[in-house]
Enzyme design. Structure first.
Site, short mmCIF file in Angstrom:
data_model
loop_
_atom_site.label_atom_id
_atom_site.label_comp_id
_atom_site.label_asym_id
_atom_site.label_seq_id
_atom_site.Cartn_x
_atom_site.Cartn_y
_atom_site.Cartn_z
N CYS A 1 1.95 0.00 -8.52
CA CYS A 1 3.14 0.45 -7.77
C CYS A 1 4.26 0.71 -8.75
O CYS A 1 5.14 1.53 -8.50
CB CYS A 1 3.61 -0.61 -6.81
SG CYS A 1 2.38 -1.01 -5.61
N GLY B 1 2.34 1.97 5.24
CA GLY B 1 3.47 1.10 5.56
C GLY B 1 4.21 1.57 6.81
O GLY B 1 4.65 0.76 7.63
N GLY C 1 0.82 -1.20 0.00
CA GLY C 1 0.00 0.00 0.00
C GLY C 1 0.86 1.25 0.00
O GLY C 1 2.01 1.22 -0.46
N SER C 2 0.31 2.32 0.55
CA SER C 2 1.01 3.60 0.51
C SER C 2 2.16 3.62 1.53
O SER C 2 2.19 2.82 2.47
CB SER C 2 0.04 4.72 0.84
OG SER C 2 -0.37 4.60 2.19
N GLU D 1 5.75 -3.56 0.83
CA GLU D 1 5.85 -3.18 -0.58
C GLU D 1 4.99 -1.93 -0.72
O GLU D 1 3.78 -1.99 -0.81
CB GLU D 1 5.36 -4.32 -1.46
CG GLU D 1 5.82 -4.19 -2.89
CD GLU D 1 4.67 -3.94 -3.83
OE1 GLU D 1 4.63 -2.82 -4.39
OE2 GLU D 1 3.82 -4.83 -4.01
C1 UN1 Z 1 1.68 -3.60 -7.59
O1 UN1 Z 1 1.35 -2.63 -8.24
O2 UN1 Z 1 1.53 -3.63 -6.33
O3 UN1 Z 1 5.10 -5.56 -12.01
C2 UN1 Z 1 2.21 -4.85 -8.14
C3 UN1 Z 1 3.89 -5.29 -12.12
C4 UN1 Z 1 2.91 -6.30 -11.62
C5 UN1 Z 1 2.75 -6.19 -10.14
C6 UN1 Z 1 2.46 -4.81 -9.62
N1 UN1 Z 1 3.37 -7.63 -11.96
O4 UN1 Z 1 3.50 -4.26 -12.63
#
Ligand code: UN1
Length: 513
Positions: free
Chosen positions: A299, A248, A243-244, A265
């Site tokens: 992310c 975190g 998450g953000s 993450e």
């Molecule tokens: C995420 O955005 O938390 O590499 C994971 C990627 C994807 C996973 C993203 N396989 O863009």
């Protein structure tokens, strides 16, 4: 809601009120009702009765009890059960993807990719179940054997975000399972129906395979009844959270206060460097997918393009041309590139970021509008945005979870790498170059400081084979492939003395006679 007797929803048994907790089958919860609202058209596509404090307790007790039995099952047999989970995900890929697409607004192809990522993870975990290798070291003492082994850790708490509502759970849960742990999953309230759907598919497989009840648990609820309890719970030796950065930091502080472990993450602020020798066609396609894919809500989304001065104008004009061709609309319709943002709050956050960007001296080159009329009346659709901005603007340091791409010029590669690294986050990075020396510099200790560094491909769309995660404010955790499994086990150093003497290490003499 009931008027849409949609086949995927019916096939996955998602019509009618759902229970937000379970550990083998759903049980009657006593919390408030949560509406699952599709960002596509603001239709209520599901209703979930959330967990109250007592329901949380029931789930935790089940997960803790199941751990005792599950950790007794030999790892390859645990893997066999994960193989069957992969099987049902293969069989129901389309239906599950449909629920994901409806609930979080991903285009169909990306939603199917998400389920594929779960399947890949299942396959990987099955193999890993026969490879929980420890090392043997030569002992310095005669007739001593020294080795390390990996043992199950306990019930693991997994907190997932709306943007990858299922894949990130699979990264964690399927590895945790083969490692001998049980899993308590708290999904995002914005993607709770997808979680219910996945569990309702998987629970019967576990039961048919003879896995103890409670191996995979689900608990949906608010911060007071579930969220805070989960991170404070000493029965969960490990919390994995996505998450953000803000979230975190809170999780990290709560878990470290009880000396628990985390896998974090968190945010990314991923850049692509486009060098003068780049294949511009490739770079363009990668940047567009990276910035616009999943409506800029990965992310790993490309948030910054750092482009060499000599090709900057050409790159920007081609990029604007490509953005003009993007089809924005219903993510379930064939040919749509970008669906809605997750909710109106996300649209407002995007608008606020653009306001700041303008105020700080950024210049909008394209897009950033909120779309209106017809389907767009939902208020969740925007045009993706290109903003020319100096790399050091405060807004450029932030992760805005929306399709905004900041564009900057550079003159020297070292300068570009410096700009790329000069943000607080460190998840993903990429360079487009055909110059070997540039590529190697980018991949060296003087290059990218991110957990992911790519050459001639974009920042998003990682395979599961390598460990996924990033540095700095991204949180340092690693999930999915490679040796990420180790974080879900406890390591034990074992020494066995098979001599008839008691030699001490480091040559210490402690003889009593
Ligand atoms: C995420 O955005 O938390 O590499 C994971 C990627 C994807 C996973 C993203 N396989 O863009």
């Amino acid at each position: 809601m009931a008027h849409r007797m949609d086949s995927a929803f019916a096939a996955l048994d998602l019509l009618g009120e759902q229970q937000g907790a379970g550990f083998g089958s759903p049980f009657t919860c006593r919390g408030e009702v949560l509406n699952a609202v599709s960002p596509i058209d603001l239709e209520v596509i599901g209703r979930i009765r959330t967990a109250a404090v007592a329901d949380y307790e029931t789930v935790l007790r089940a997960a803790a009890a199941a751990f005792k039995r599950w950790s007794e099952v030999p790892a390859p047999q645990r893997g066999e059960i994960v193989r069957r989970i992969g099987g049902v995900l293969r069989d129901r890929k389309k239906e599950l993807a449909e629920v994901v697409a409806r609930e979080v607004g991903k285009i169909r192809s990306e939603a199917e990719g998400e389920v594929q990522e779960m399947i890949d993870m299942a396959d990987f975990a099955v193999g890993q179940s026969r490879m929980l290798y420890g090392s043997t070291m030569p002992s310095e003492r005669p007739r001593h054997r020294l080795y390390e082994q990996w043992l199950p850790l306990g019930p693991v708490g997994v907190i997932t975000a709306f943007n990858f509502p299922l894949a990130v759970w699979a990264w964690n849960a399927l590895l945790a399972l083969v490692c001998g742990n049980t899993v308590v999953w708290k999904p995002s309230a914005k993607a709770a129906l997808s979680a219910v759907a996945a569990m309702k598919l998987i629970w019967p497989v576990l039961a048919q395979s003879g896995a103890p009840e409670g191996v995979l648990a689900l608990v949906i609820g608010g911060r007071g009844s579930v969220g805070q309890r989960l991170i404070d719970d000493p029965r969960l030796p490990l919390i994995s959270a996505t998450g953000s950065v803000e979230m975190g930091r809170h999780v990290s502080q709560a878990v470290s206060a009880r000396l628990g472990r985390t896998i974090l993450e968190l945010g990314g602020n991923n850049a692509v460097i486009v060098a003068p020798s780049a294949d511009l066609d490739l770079a363009l396609r990668a940047v567009v997918f990276g910035a616009v894919g999943t409506a800029g809500q990965r992310c790993t989304t490309t948030r910054r393009a750092i482009v060499h001065r000599d090709i900057y104008e050409r790159f920007c004009s081609r990029l604007t041309g490509a953005y003009r061709k993007l089809r924005i609309g219903n993510p379930l319709a064939e040919g749509t590139h970008m669906g809605p943002l997750i909710d109106r709050a996300a649209v407002e956050a995007m608008q606020a970021a653009l306001e700041k960007a303008r105020g700080q001296g950024g210049r909008v080159l394209y897009g950033g509008d909120v779309l209106a009329g017809g389907l767009f009346a939902a208020g969740t659709y925007v045009t993706p945005c290109l903003v020319e901005a100096d790399a050091d603007l405060p807004i450029v340091q932030e992760e805005t979870f929306a399709p905004i791409l900041y564009l900057t010029r550079y003159d020297w590669l070292e300068e570009a790498i410096g700009l790329q690294n000069a943000v607080p986050q460190g998840l993903s990075s990429a360079i487009f170059t055909r110059d070997l020396l540039e590529a190697e510099l980018f991949l060296s200790h003087r290059g990218s400081d991110c957990g992911i560094a790519n050459v001639n491909l974009g920042t998003s769309g990682a395979e599961i084979g390598a460990a996924f995660g990033g540095e700095k404010q991204t949180g340092g955790g690693r999930e999915a492939g490679s040796d990420a499994w180790k974080a879900y086990m406890r390591r034990q150093a074992c020494t066995i003395n098979w001599s008839r003497d008691l030699p001490l290490s480091q040559g210490v003499d402690f003889s009593i006679e």
